[in-house]
Design a protein around this motif. Structure first.
Motif, PDB file in Angstrom:
ATOM      1  N   GLN A  59       6.310 -24.002  -6.596  1.00  0.00           N
ATOM      2  CA  GLN A  59       7.561 -24.587  -7.079  1.00  0.00           C
ATOM      3  C   GLN A  59       8.764 -23.711  -6.742  1.00  0.00           C
ATOM      4  OE1 GLN A  59       8.246 -27.515  -8.150  1.00  0.00           O
ATOM      5  NE2 GLN A  59      10.335 -27.168  -8.799  1.00  0.00           N
ATOM      6  N   LYS A  60       8.626 -22.400  -6.894  1.00  0.00           N
ATOM      7  CA  LYS A  60       9.760 -21.487  -6.690  1.00  0.00           C
ATOM      8  C   LYS A  60      10.034 -21.186  -5.226  1.00  0.00           C
ATOM      9  CE  LYS A  60       9.167 -19.071 -11.066  1.00  0.00           C
ATOM     10  NZ  LYS A  60       8.709 -17.827 -11.680  1.00  0.00           N
ATOM     11  N   ASN A  61       9.003 -21.184  -4.382  1.00  0.00           N
ATOM     12  CA  ASN A  61       9.162 -20.626  -3.045  1.00  0.00           C
ATOM     13  C   ASN A  61       9.019 -21.584  -1.878  1.00  0.00           C
ATOM     14  OD1 ASN A  61       9.396 -17.671  -3.734  1.00  0.00           O
ATOM     15  ND2 ASN A  61       7.489 -18.197  -4.766  1.00  0.00           N
ATOM     16  N   LEU A  62       8.439 -22.743  -2.071  1.00  0.00           N
ATOM     17  CA  LEU A  62       8.178 -23.610  -0.930  1.00  0.00           C
ATOM     18  C   LEU A  62       9.077 -24.834  -0.917  1.00  0.00           C
ATOM     19  CD1 LEU A  62       4.296 -23.516  -0.751  1.00  0.00           C
ATOM     20  CD2 LEU A  62       5.946 -22.110   0.465  1.00  0.00           C
ATOM     21  N   ARG A  63       9.485 -25.225   0.271  1.00  0.00           N
ATOM     22  CA  ARG A  63      10.314 -26.401   0.464  1.00  0.00           C
ATOM     23  C   ARG A  63       9.796 -27.182   1.661  1.00  0.00           C
ATOM     24  NH1 ARG A  63      11.007 -25.521  -3.825  1.00  0.00           N
ATOM     25  NH2 ARG A  63      12.763 -24.649  -4.909  1.00  0.00           N
ATOM     26  N   LYS A  64      10.245 -28.412   1.774  1.00  0.00           N
ATOM     27  CA  LYS A  64       9.874 -29.274   2.899  1.00  0.00           C
ATOM     28  C   LYS A  64      10.081 -28.529   4.217  1.00  0.00           C
ATOM     29  CE  LYS A  64      11.140 -33.576   5.155  1.00  0.00           C
ATOM     30  NZ  LYS A  64      11.958 -34.779   5.100  1.00  0.00           N
ATOM     31  N   GLY A  65       9.092 -28.637   5.107  1.00  0.00           N
ATOM     32  CA  GLY A  65       9.191 -28.014   6.420  1.00  0.00           C
ATOM     33  C   GLY A  65       8.513 -26.661   6.528  1.00  0.00           C
ATOM     34  N   ALA A  66       8.156 -26.035   5.401  1.00  0.00           N
ATOM     35  CA  ALA A  66       7.469 -24.740   5.455  1.00  0.00           C
ATOM     36  C   ALA A  66       6.064 -24.937   6.012  1.00  0.00           C
ATOM     37  CB  ALA A  66       7.394 -24.110   4.067  1.00  0.00           C
ATOM     38  N   THR A  67       5.628 -24.033   6.876  1.00  0.00           N
ATOM     39  CA  THR A  67       4.266 -24.060   7.385  1.00  0.00           C
ATOM     40  C   THR A  67       3.449 -23.109   6.532  1.00  0.00           C
ATOM     41  OG1 THR A  67       5.053 -24.521   9.618  1.00  0.00           O
ATOM     42  CG2 THR A  67       2.803 -23.703   9.403  1.00  0.00           C
ATOM     43  N   ILE A  68       2.374 -23.635   5.925  1.00  0.00           N
ATOM     44  CA  ILE A  68       1.580 -22.828   5.004  1.00  0.00           C
ATOM     45  C   ILE A  68       0.097 -22.968   5.305  1.00  0.00           C
ATOM     46  CG2 ILE A  68       3.304 -23.024   3.173  1.00  0.00           C
ATOM     47  CD1 ILE A  68       1.401 -25.005   1.780  1.00  0.00           C
ATOM     48  N   SER A  69      -0.659 -22.072   4.724  1.00  0.00           N
ATOM     49  CA  SER A  69      -2.116 -22.116   4.766  1.00  0.00           C
ATOM     50  C   SER A  69      -2.607 -22.075   3.330  1.00  0.00           C
ATOM     51  CB  SER A  69      -2.637 -20.901   5.544  1.00  0.00           C
ATOM     52  OG  SER A  69      -4.025 -20.767   5.371  1.00  0.00           O
ATOM     53  N   VAL A  70      -3.526 -22.965   2.981  1.00  0.00           N
ATOM     54  CA  VAL A  70      -4.119 -22.947   1.646  1.00  0.00           C
ATOM     55  C   VAL A  70      -5.634 -22.973   1.769  1.00  0.00           C
ATOM     56  CG1 VAL A  70      -2.179 -24.066   0.482  1.00  0.00           C
ATOM     57  CG2 VAL A  70      -4.023 -25.458   1.331  1.00  0.00           C
ATOM     58  N   THR A  71      -6.285 -22.259   0.877  1.00  0.00           N
ATOM     59  CA  THR A  71      -7.729 -22.353   0.729  1.00  0.00           C
ATOM     60  C   THR A  71      -7.947 -23.218  -0.500  1.00  0.00           C
ATOM     61  OG1 THR A  71      -8.032 -20.174   1.689  1.00  0.00           O
ATOM     62  CG2 THR A  71      -9.864 -21.067   0.414  1.00  0.00           C
ATOM     63  N   ALA A  72      -8.697 -24.277  -0.338  1.00  0.00           N
ATOM     64  CA  ALA A  72      -8.816 -25.269  -1.408  1.00  0.00           C
ATOM     65  C   ALA A  72     -10.270 -25.676  -1.615  1.00  0.00           C
ATOM     66  CB  ALA A  72      -7.980 -26.497  -1.061  1.00  0.00           C
ATOM     67  N   ARG A  73     -10.482 -26.322  -2.732  1.00  0.00           N
ATOM     68  CA  ARG A  73     -11.780 -26.908  -3.044  1.00  0.00           C
ATOM     69  C   ARG A  73     -11.654 -28.408  -2.807  1.00  0.00           C
ATOM     70  NH1 ARG A  73     -12.209 -25.349  -8.140  1.00  0.00           N
ATOM     71  NH2 ARG A  73     -11.794 -27.387  -9.036  1.00  0.00           N
ATOM     72  N   LEU A  74     -12.521 -28.930  -1.989  1.00  0.00           N
ATOM     73  CA  LEU A  74     -12.533 -30.351  -1.675  1.00  0.00           C
ATOM     74  C   LEU A  74     -13.606 -30.987  -2.542  1.00  0.00           C
ATOM     75  CD1 LEU A  74     -11.322 -32.425   0.349  1.00  0.00           C
ATOM     76  CD2 LEU A  74     -13.276 -31.931   1.806  1.00  0.00           C
ATOM     77  N   GLU A  75     -13.204 -31.920  -3.390  1.00  0.00           N
ATOM     78  CA  GLU A  75     -14.144 -32.560  -4.303  1.00  0.00           C
ATOM     79  C   GLU A  75     -14.198 -34.054  -4.040  1.00  0.00           C
ATOM     80  OE1 GLU A  75     -12.815 -31.610  -8.219  1.00  0.00           O
ATOM     81  OE2 GLU A  75     -13.648 -29.595  -8.122  1.00  0.00           O
ATOM     82  N   GLN A  76     -15.399 -34.577  -4.048  1.00  0.00           N
ATOM     83  CA  GLN A  76     -15.578 -36.013  -3.911  1.00  0.00           C
ATOM     84  C   GLN A  76     -16.095 -36.546  -5.231  1.00  0.00           C
ATOM     85  OE1 GLN A  76     -17.971 -37.181  -0.596  1.00  0.00           O
ATOM     86  NE2 GLN A  76     -18.061 -39.299  -1.217  1.00  0.00           N
ATOM     87  N   PHE A  77     -15.537 -37.653  -5.677  1.00  0.00           N
ATOM     88  CA  PHE A  77     -16.013 -38.244  -6.921  1.00  0.00           C
ATOM     89  C   PHE A  77     -15.920 -39.759  -6.844  1.00  0.00           C
ATOM     90  CE2 PHE A  77     -11.560 -37.219  -7.352  1.00  0.00           C
ATOM     91  CZ  PHE A  77     -11.003 -38.331  -7.950  1.00  0.00           C
ATOM     92  N   ARG A  78     -16.597 -40.427  -7.745  1.00  0.00           N
ATOM     93  CA  ARG A  78     -16.630 -41.886  -7.776  1.00  0.00           C
ATOM     94  C   ARG A  78     -15.842 -42.368  -8.993  1.00  0.00           C
ATOM     95  NH1 ARG A  78     -20.185 -45.300  -5.138  1.00  0.00           N
ATOM     96  NH2 ARG A  78     -21.396 -43.482  -4.576  1.00  0.00           N
ATOM     97  N   THR A  79     -14.953 -43.331  -8.756  1.00  0.00           N
ATOM     98  CA  THR A  79     -14.166 -43.905  -9.848  1.00  0.00           C
ATOM     99  C   THR A  79     -15.022 -44.885 -10.645  1.00  0.00           C
ATOM    100  OG1 THR A  79     -13.359 -45.730  -8.495  1.00  0.00           O
ATOM    101  CG2 THR A  79     -12.032 -43.702  -8.502  1.00  0.00           C
ATOM    102  N   ASP A  80     -14.492 -45.328 -11.766  1.00  0.00           N
ATOM    103  CA  ASP A  80     -15.215 -46.278 -12.615  1.00  0.00           C
ATOM    104  C   ASP A  80     -15.525 -47.589 -11.897  1.00  0.00           C
ATOM    105  OD1 ASP A  80     -15.211 -44.481 -14.698  1.00  0.00           O
ATOM    106  OD2 ASP A  80     -13.416 -45.333 -15.643  1.00  0.00           O
ATOM    107  N   ASP A  81     -14.668 -47.952 -10.939  1.00  0.00           N
ATOM    108  CA  ASP A  81     -14.909 -49.205 -10.211  1.00  0.00           C
ATOM    109  C   ASP A  81     -15.740 -48.996  -8.943  1.00  0.00           C
ATOM    110  OD1 ASP A  81     -12.969 -47.917  -8.757  1.00  0.00           O
ATOM    111  OD2 ASP A  81     -11.581 -49.607  -8.688  1.00  0.00           O
ATOM    112  N   GLY A  82     -16.334 -47.805  -8.792  1.00  0.00           N
ATOM    113  CA  GLY A  82     -17.271 -47.551  -7.700  1.00  0.00           C
ATOM    114  C   GLY A  82     -16.681 -47.033  -6.412  1.00  0.00           C
ATOM    115  N   LYS A  83     -15.386 -46.756  -6.362  1.00  0.00           N
ATOM    116  CA  LYS A  83     -14.761 -46.243  -5.139  1.00  0.00           C
ATOM    117  C   LYS A  83     -14.992 -44.742  -5.023  1.00  0.00           C
ATOM    118  CE  LYS A  83     -11.050 -49.628  -4.961  1.00  0.00           C
ATOM    119  NZ  LYS A  83      -9.604 -49.824  -5.038  1.00  0.00           N
ATOM    120  N   ASN A  84     -15.262 -44.279  -3.808  1.00  0.00           N
ATOM    121  CA  ASN A  84     -15.374 -42.847  -3.545  1.00  0.00           C
ATOM    122  C   ASN A  84     -13.996 -42.295  -3.224  1.00  0.00           C
ATOM    123  OD1 ASN A  84     -18.150 -42.499  -3.873  1.00  0.00           O
ATOM    124  ND2 ASN A  84     -18.555 -43.193  -1.793  1.00  0.00           N
ATOM    125  N   LEU A  85     -13.597 -41.233  -3.895  1.00  0.00           N
ATOM    126  CA  LEU A  85     -12.314 -40.580  -3.649  1.00  0.00           C
ATOM    127  C   LEU A  85     -12.549 -39.112  -3.352  1.00  0.00           C
ATOM    128  CD1 LEU A  85     -10.103 -42.070  -6.501  1.00  0.00           C
ATOM    129  CD2 LEU A  85     -10.193 -42.767  -4.119  1.00  0.00           C
TER     130      LEU A  85
END
Length: 137
Positions: A59-85
């Motif tokens: 929030q304090k340091n990044l603005r549109k157009g900044a090139t960044i690198s993030v290490t993230a956790r990718l999670e897959q889950f199923r909604t109540d109506d059966g869709k995979n997100l």
């Protein structure tokens, strides 16, 4: 299912942040990465969620157009109506690769010195942060 991924790309808009009822900041940012397929440029959009100190940093340091690198956790889950997100959750801070616009009179080395000081301060504060923010991690 959970996997760790690294995303390197450009912010498509300024991050949006809110504070939870427990006072924890949550920030959302959209990161674009471009690639070529069959001679045509294409774009992947990653909608990332940052929590706590990482969200405050975004929030304090990044603005549109900044090139960044993030290490993230990718999670897959199923909604109540059966869709995979798929959800991208970032628990740490991003690394800034390039600022979007050069400020007149401010060198990149000055920006990096300021960035490194902010990271050192943030790590020192994280060591003191033992409160339960209600997040599952």
């Amino acid at each position: 299912m959970s996997n760790t991924i690294v995303i390197i790309g450009t912010l498509g808009r300024d991050p949006e942040a809110i504070n939870t009822s427990r006072g924890t900041m949550v920030a959302k940012a959209s990161i674009a990465d471009n690639y070529y397929s069959r001679g045509e440029e294409k774009t992947n959009w990653w909608h990332c969620t940052f929590f706590g100190k990482g969200a405050e940093f975004v929030q304090k340091n990044l603005r549109k157009g900044a090139t960044i690198s993030v290490t993230a956790r990718l999670e897959q889950f199923r909604t109540d109506d059966g869709k995979n997100l798929i959800s991208v959750m970032v628990s740490g801070k991003p690394d800034i690769i390039k600022w979007p616009v050069s400020d007149p009179g401010v060198s990149d080395s000055d920006k990096m010195s300021d960035y490194n000081k902010k990271i050192s301060d943030m790590k020192a504060n994280e060591a003191d942060d033992d409160d339960d923010d209600g997040l599952p991690f």
